[in-house]
Design an enzyme around this catalytic site. Structure first.
Site, PDB file in Angstrom:
ATOM      1  N   GLU A 134       3.066  -6.299   9.223  1.00  0.00           N
ATOM      2  CA  GLU A 134       2.989  -5.151  10.110  1.00  0.00           C
ATOM      3  C   GLU A 134       2.639  -5.618  11.522  1.00  0.00           C
ATOM      4  O   GLU A 134       1.861  -6.551  11.705  1.00  0.00           O
ATOM      5  CB  GLU A 134       1.918  -4.181   9.596  1.00  0.00           C
ATOM      6  CG  GLU A 134       1.829  -2.889  10.404  1.00  0.00           C
ATOM      7  CD  GLU A 134       0.772  -1.931   9.868  1.00  0.00           C
ATOM      8  OE1 GLU A 134       0.917  -0.722  10.078  1.00  0.00           O
ATOM      9  OE2 GLU A 134      -0.196  -2.407   9.235  1.00  0.00           O
ATOM     10  N   LYS A 163       6.852   4.512   8.480  1.00  0.00           N
ATOM     11  CA  LYS A 163       5.577   4.582   7.764  1.00  0.00           C
ATOM     12  C   LYS A 163       5.143   6.030   7.552  1.00  0.00           C
ATOM     13  O   LYS A 163       4.999   6.807   8.489  1.00  0.00           O
ATOM     14  CB  LYS A 163       4.519   3.819   8.569  1.00  0.00           C
ATOM     15  CG  LYS A 163       3.173   3.681   7.894  1.00  0.00           C
ATOM     16  CD  LYS A 163       2.239   2.837   8.777  1.00  0.00           C
ATOM     17  CE  LYS A 163       0.871   2.636   8.153  1.00  0.00           C
ATOM     18  NZ  LYS A 163       0.007   1.806   9.034  1.00  0.00           N
ATOM     19  N   CYS A 170       1.246  -1.043   4.775  1.00  0.00           N
ATOM     20  CA  CYS A 170      -0.202  -1.071   4.952  1.00  0.00           C
ATOM     21  C   CYS A 170      -0.939   0.113   4.299  1.00  0.00           C
ATOM     22  O   CYS A 170      -1.135   0.126   3.095  1.00  0.00           O
ATOM     23  CB  CYS A 170      -0.531  -1.169   6.446  1.00  0.00           C
ATOM     24  SG  CYS A 170      -2.220  -1.735   6.799  1.00  0.00           S
TER      25      CYS A 170
END
Length: 281
Positions: A40, A115, A157
């Site tokens: 990321e 995301k 993440c």
């Protein structure tokens, strides 16, 4: 079916990060990897204006998308491009998403995942407060893509804390799941290993967890410990902090046998939705 995950300690200098990323991609290619996952924020972490970076890429004046295409072709790699700030394809001036692109070895974009879960939390570290939603809009869709190493689900993440997303990816046919990340040192020490192993066990997928691992601008510190987890939850390879390239192979026969012996998708008693809740974006 060889793949690799890359660990970086990205800074806020885009060009310097691209030079580092290419060097690490070269190492992965030399070890036989066909697909590589970058972490990321590999392009820049702690950059003061991610919207400007994203808008430049969307308008065709930024360096990153061209670099990705050329790097994939030059090295013969499929690249899972961690995240870059990128607005929706049809809205170049909109708020960026934390976007994970998959680039084929022909240099073509074959998938985009924005995301879903943004990290808006308080952490007892030097930075103290993280408000990803101030700079990014959340995505709306799950994404699974066919690759040379198998059917790959995409996450980023903070998504690791939401097992329903991983269940949805398994239901969509995922055999491997990428998790490019930048966990803080504190949350990583507490939860990283548990989360990546749990997501592998629950989905019977390989988890390709590429992380940031070190000190970044303005006092930010990330946990690192990039890892490759097999469908039984075993750590096949793991790094600590600093730059790293770790390589693994998918055993398709072993994975199929595990899913046959323990058919958890058939045993599931609770339904779920494969789409985000209304207003998630």
């Amino acid at each position: 079916m060889t793949f690799a995950v890359i660990q970086m300690v990205s800074q806020d200098d885009v060009q310097a990060n691209l030079v580092t990323a290419y060097r690490l991609l070269e190492q992965a290619a030399s070890k036989g990897a066909k697909l590589v996952v970058l972490p990321e924020n590999f392009v820049a972490i702690g950059h003061v204006n991610p919207a400007a970076l994203g808008q430049a890429e969307a308008l065709g004046t930024g360096p990153v998308l061209l670099w990705l295409s050329r790097s994939a072709q030059a090295l013969g790699l499929w690249i899972v491009a961690g995240t870059i700030p990128l607005p929706p394809d049809d809205q170049p001036h909109a708020k960026p998403r934390a976007c994970c692109l998959v680039i084929s070895d022909k240099g073509e974009r074959v998938a985009r995942y924005d995301k879903l879960h943004l990290f808006n939390a308080d952490v007892d570290d030097r930075q103290g407060s993280y408000r990803e939603g101030d700079h990014y809009a959340a995505g709306q869709d799950i994404v699974v893509v066919d690759t040379p190493v198998g059917r790959l689900g995409l996450t980023v993440c903070y998504d690791l804390r939401f097992p329903e997303l991983y269940t949805a990816l398994r239901e969509a046919g995922a055999e491997l799941i990428a998790a490019p990340s930048a966990f803080t040192a504190i949350t990583g020490e507490a939860h990283w290993d548990i989360l990546i192993r749990a997501r592998a066990i629950e989905t019977q997928c390989y988890i390709l967890a590429a992380a940031q691992g070190g000190l970044h601008p303005r006092g930010r510190e990330t946990w690192g410990h990039s890892a490759i987890i097999d469908p039984w939850g075993r750590i096949l390879e793991e790094s600590s902090t600093g730059e790293a390239v770790i390589v693994g192979q998918r055993d398709t026969v072993q994975q199929q046998e595990l899913r046959k012996r323990m058919p958890i998708t058939q045993h599931r008693r609770f339904g779920f939705t494969t789409l985000p809740l209304p207003g998630a974006s």
